[in-house]
Scaffold this motif. Structure first.
Motif, short mmCIF file in Angstrom:
data_model
loop_
_atom_site.label_atom_id
_atom_site.label_comp_id
_atom_site.label_asym_id
_atom_site.label_seq_id
_atom_site.Cartn_x
_atom_site.Cartn_y
_atom_site.Cartn_z
N UNK A 199 0.72 -1.19 -0.18
CA UNK A 199 0.07 0.03 0.06
C UNK A 199 0.89 1.32 0.08
N UNK A 200 2.11 1.30 0.00
CA UNK A 200 3.01 2.39 0.09
C UNK A 200 3.24 2.95 -1.36
N UNK A 201 3.58 4.22 -1.42
CA UNK A 201 3.89 4.40 -2.59
C UNK A 201 5.31 4.12 -3.11
N UNK A 218 7.84 5.83 -0.71
CA UNK A 218 7.79 5.49 0.76
C UNK A 218 8.51 4.11 0.78
#
Lengths: 501, 399
Positions: free
Chosen positions: A396-398, A401
């Protein structure tokens, strides 16, 4: 101009639960222009174009095509109105030929005519100066060629507006030049191109108009002649961005990593030395052994010959975990494939590689969950990683990130050597600045850094010494202020290069 | 910091632990799958001119209506818990152990040998040694495909299927050869089995303490199965092996770059899986029969795959799924006795249930991931301070 613009998007708003991806965005696209859409990841560039391509219905605003207001319900709708899109990830059928992929879904009859299809695709390719063999199978093509097939697919369907989502993210510099030549040709024939990117040099090179988005809003519209890289970056990020960070002055110490005659895979006798307090940048066109070099150092691929020595200790035939314990931190070129386990939580990813440490597990093999979670909390804080919680999955992180999480984890171990392969690939300006300054900090702390990058900009911004990699060998060593043409010659295998001072 | 006029998320949602979200979502999916399966099953029942309420009622009545009914359900579930756990352990590491079937058969043969040949061991020691030998036999049999996989790259699905064939022949050979029947019992032709085991080898009955007749064979093996499930949960979630296994299963490349030896993890998982498989046969061998018959209950390993799947490879899910499977198996008797619906209806119902579980879980997982992605996107849009607050809050919770 008297003719109406090809496409006008007026006041387009698109909300996702909890987020406004596009907030009252207006944009005009004229026939025969290359229109660049720039902004950081999450600024809403792709969302806006997906609205135009019929993937997302807008929550507000209107779209006009050739002066008439339209509703675009699906990509099929969009193509019927002359709008095509090439996504970052290609959707091609690998075992099919180029021509079969191009005509897929548009065969026209139940009976296939391979020669006819090849001829028509060849004609189309010729018309726009695309170099491609229609009878070649897609699985044998390079990434740049696959992209050409995707563009041909759209052109075959008769689109006038072509949306390219980060088209150069996957290309090598020569492939990018070839793409730009194709795009210029398309522009000459009156096609409109939307070029989504955050690589500002490229945008300034190819675009006629530039629209900048930040946090879902248009924050500027300009032309290359009226702006600069620094101005664009400031608009994108909302604050001034440094493209050349100050390289800290450090005392260069003794050799930390010595590579001698590495052979195996694409490596054909590679020699290299990295000293304490020094960043050595390995420049080269991709596919010349970069991946094998990183994998060999980390013990992830077998070698046919040569030695890898860290602080005088032979690493050549020991396991990856021993190599890590010897003091090498690794930022892999493919963070999703070699860096993170995307479906595991942030805290589980934060300890990956150190699960054997007595800090994090008892001798009997029981994990010390509390300490591991505390580590994750610390990593998130120190590296300003934006996440909902440490329980959320890494998926779920970009991208930025995700890369920060890898950096945080790897640098936490106080390594002797940082091996950074393509550390800013796919990241936006703000994240690149962060990664660069972290790498420079490693040098300031007296660590050795081996940087492998296909981005010459990055090599120049960070390195104390530049070496060129060509066909598995080091073909030249250069001072950090050597002219780019000289380094470029080394990248193409010209061995007659000056030694660094 | 830039001011943001757009209606960004004003109320930050409380950070709900992921596991709660996952369990909540999975439970919902399981209930939905069950409802869908029962609905579809109703059409089949109606086609036979029966009332779904009556048929389902009969199944429930046979399973939960009496103590011995439930006793039967539990004893059917017991070996399935072991075999589903054996499948799940490998699955977490990205491997598909289809060989639980063969492994438990070999485990039964080796356990039978121990029970017969070591019967001089005193008291309950014989039982424990017998169980241990069963596990060791299955482990040895599981190591063959594991080593082949790690050393040569032979795919475990192919090798374990082949090993299953070998195991079936091995049982037949053992009963006809080294473990053949030696006692003369009049005119009865009962030589297609081993000699009966010493009573010390048997697992004591538990059911009679709760008023369940001994014919249900509800033994101490069931609580052992529950404890085993808890241990497997602990290994997967709280131990290095489980952590490394999940990393290898989810991304072999990242695990390897993180210094995990994939081969070593795979071998250890197969050992664990084999040990669990070795327990599968103990219900019929030591709780039920007390000897190894040639007409042993087969296919428990294959059913274990279905149960592991139904329980989504989580130990708790597996226990529940095994009990559900027990209810359905018990239902076969129920529909035969009480209704005109043929017993094969239950098998069809099991199939429908698995299909609807596949569908609903896929949908549930997709929605869950989409939600998490959206929330993550929202967090990225938040200001630095808000994100830091979030993390600081967490830090406090952790302390």
């Amino acid at each position: 101009m008297s003719t109406p613009p090809l496409v006008v998007m007026r006041g387009v708003t698109k909300r996702f639960p909890g987020v406004v991806a596009n907030d009252d965005v207006s944009i005009e696209l004229r026939a025969g222009e290359v229109h660049a859409l720039v902004g950081e990841n999450g600024a809403g560039k792709s969302t806006l174009m997906r609205v135009l391509y019929g993937i997302y219905p807008p929550d507000g605003g209107s779209i006009e095509v050739r002066g008439r207001e339209v509703r675009i319900h699906s990509p099929r709708d969009a193509i019927a109105r002359g709008i095509g899109m090439v996504h970052q990830h290609f959707v091609l059928v690998d075992p099919f030929t180029v021509a079969e992929n191009v005509i897929l879904g548009q065969e026209g009859s139940q009976l296939l005519h391979p020669d006819e299809a090849n001829r028509r695709v060849a004609e189309l390719a010729d018309m726009y100066g695309f170099q491609i063999d229609p009878s070649a199978r897609v699985e044998q093509l390079s990434v740049g060629e696959e992209q050409r097939v995707e563009i041909l697919k759209a052109l075959y369907r008769g689109v006038d507006l072509l949306i390219l989502d980060e088209p150069t993210a996957v290309l090598t510099p020569p492939e990018t030049s070839a793409l730009f030549a194709n795009l210029r040709r398309l522009r000459e024939t009156g096609k409109t191109i939307v070029f989504i990117s955050h690589k500002l040099d490229e945008v300034l090179e190819i675009a006629d108009h530039i629209t900048v988005l930040r946090r879902g809003k248009v924050v500027g519209a300009t032309k290359p002649a009226e702006t600069s890289k620094a101005k664009l970056a400031e608009m994108m990020v909302g604050r001034p961005v440094l493209f050349r960070l100050e390289k800290p002055k450090t005392k260069i110490g003794e050799a930390v990593l010595q590579l001698e005659g590495l052979r195996g895979g694409r490596l054909r006798g590679l020699d290299l030395e990295v000293r304490a307090g020094e960043i050595v940048g390995v420049a080269g066109v991709e596919g010349n052994g970069q991946r094998d070099l990183a994998d060999a150092i980390m013990g992830l691929r077998p070698l046919e010959g040569g030695h890898i020595v860290l602080d005088g200790r032979e690493l050549t035939s020991i396991s990856t975990s021993e190599i890590r314990n010897a003091g090498i931190a690794f930022i892999p070129e493919d963070r999703q494939d070699q860096g993170l386990v995307l479906d595991m939580s942030l805290w589980e990813n934060g300890v990956l590689g150190r699960q054997d440490d007595e800090d994090f597990s008892r001798r009997g093999g029981i994990l010390l969950i509390k300490r591991i979670k505390q580590l994750a909390v610390r990593l998130l804080q120190e590296f300003d990683i934006r996440a909902r919680s440490i329980e959320t999955s890494a998926r779920t992180l970009s991208g930025g990130n995700q890369q920060k999480l890898i950096l945080a984890r790897e640098l936490e171990t106080d390594p002797r050597l940082l091996l950074a392969a393509q550390p800013t690939r796919g990241l936006d300006v703000g994240a690149i600045e962060f990664v660069w300054s972290e790498i420079l900090e490693q040098k300031a702390a007296g660590r050795a850094v081996l940087l492998i990058s296909a981005e010459l900009d990055e090599i120049y911004a960070l390195s104390d010494r530049i070496v060129t990699l060509y066909e598995g060998r080091i073909t030249g060593a250069y001072a950090p202020d050597a002219p780019a043409e000289e380094v470029g010659r080394g990248m193409l295998g010209d061995v007659a290069a000056t030694k660094a001072g | 910091m830039a001011t943001i006029e757009a209606p960004l998320p004003t109320t930050r949602e409380r950070v709900r632990p992921e596991w709660l979200e996952n369990i909540g979502g999975q439970l919902l999916a399981l209930v939905a799958a069950l409802v869908i399966a029962l609905l579809l099953g109703s059409f089949i029942i109606l086609a036979y001119g029966e009332s779904p309420a009556v048929v389902y009622g009969a199944i429930l009545q046979f399973s939960f209506g009496s103590k011995d009914g439930f006793g039967y359900v539990i004893s059917i579930a017991t070996p399935l818990i072991f075999s589903a756990l054996a499948v799940a352990v490998c699955f977490k590491g990205g491997m598909f152990n289809i060989g639980v079937e063969g492994q438990y058969l070999v485990g039964m043969v080796v356990a039978a040998w121990a029970a017969l040949k070591l019967d001089f061991l005193p008291g309950p020691l014989l039982m424990w040694v017998t169980i241990l030998f069963g596990m060791l036999g299955a482990v040895a049999f599981a190591l063959v495909p594991a080593v082949l996989k790690v050393k040569t790259g032979a795919h475990e699905v192919v090798t374990t299927i082949m090993m299953n064939g070998i195991a079936i022949s091995l049982v037949a050979w053992a009963i006809n050869g080294p473990l053949h029947f030696t006692q003369k019992l009049g005119a009865f032709n009962i030589n297609l089995r081993t000699d009966p085991f010493n009573a010390n080898a048997r697992i004591p009955d538990l059911g009679h303490r709760f008023g369940v007749p001994e014919s249900a064979h509800l033994s101490w093996l069931f609580p052992m199965a529950l404890v085993t499930a808890a241990i497997v949960w602990f290994v997967l979630k709280r131990m290095r092996l489980g952590y490394e296994a999940r990393a290898v299963g989810a991304s072999a490349g990242s695990a390897q770059a993180g210094g995990i030896s994939i081969g070593s993890v795979q071998i250890r998982l197969f050992i664990l899986s084999g040990a669990l498989a070795g327990l599968v046969g103990m219900q019929q061998l030591l709780a039920d029969k007390g000897y190894l018959p040639v007409q042993y209950e087969a296919a428990l390993g294959f059913t274990g795959i279905a149960v592991a799947f139904l329980g989504q490879n989580s130990p708790l899910g597996i226990v529940l799924a095994a009990i559900l499977w027990g209810v359905l198996a018990r239902g076969e008797t129920a529909v035969q006795i009480d209704t005109n619906v043929p017993r094969e209806f239950v098998i069809i119902l099991q199939g429908i249930l698995i299909i609807s579980v596949v569908v609903t879980y896929q949908l549930a997982q997709r929605r869950l991931l989409a939600r998490q992605l959206r929330k993550a996107a929202a967090v990225e849009e938040l200001s630095d301070s808000a994100a830091v607050e979030d993390i600081e809050g967490l830090a406090k919770e952790d302390r």
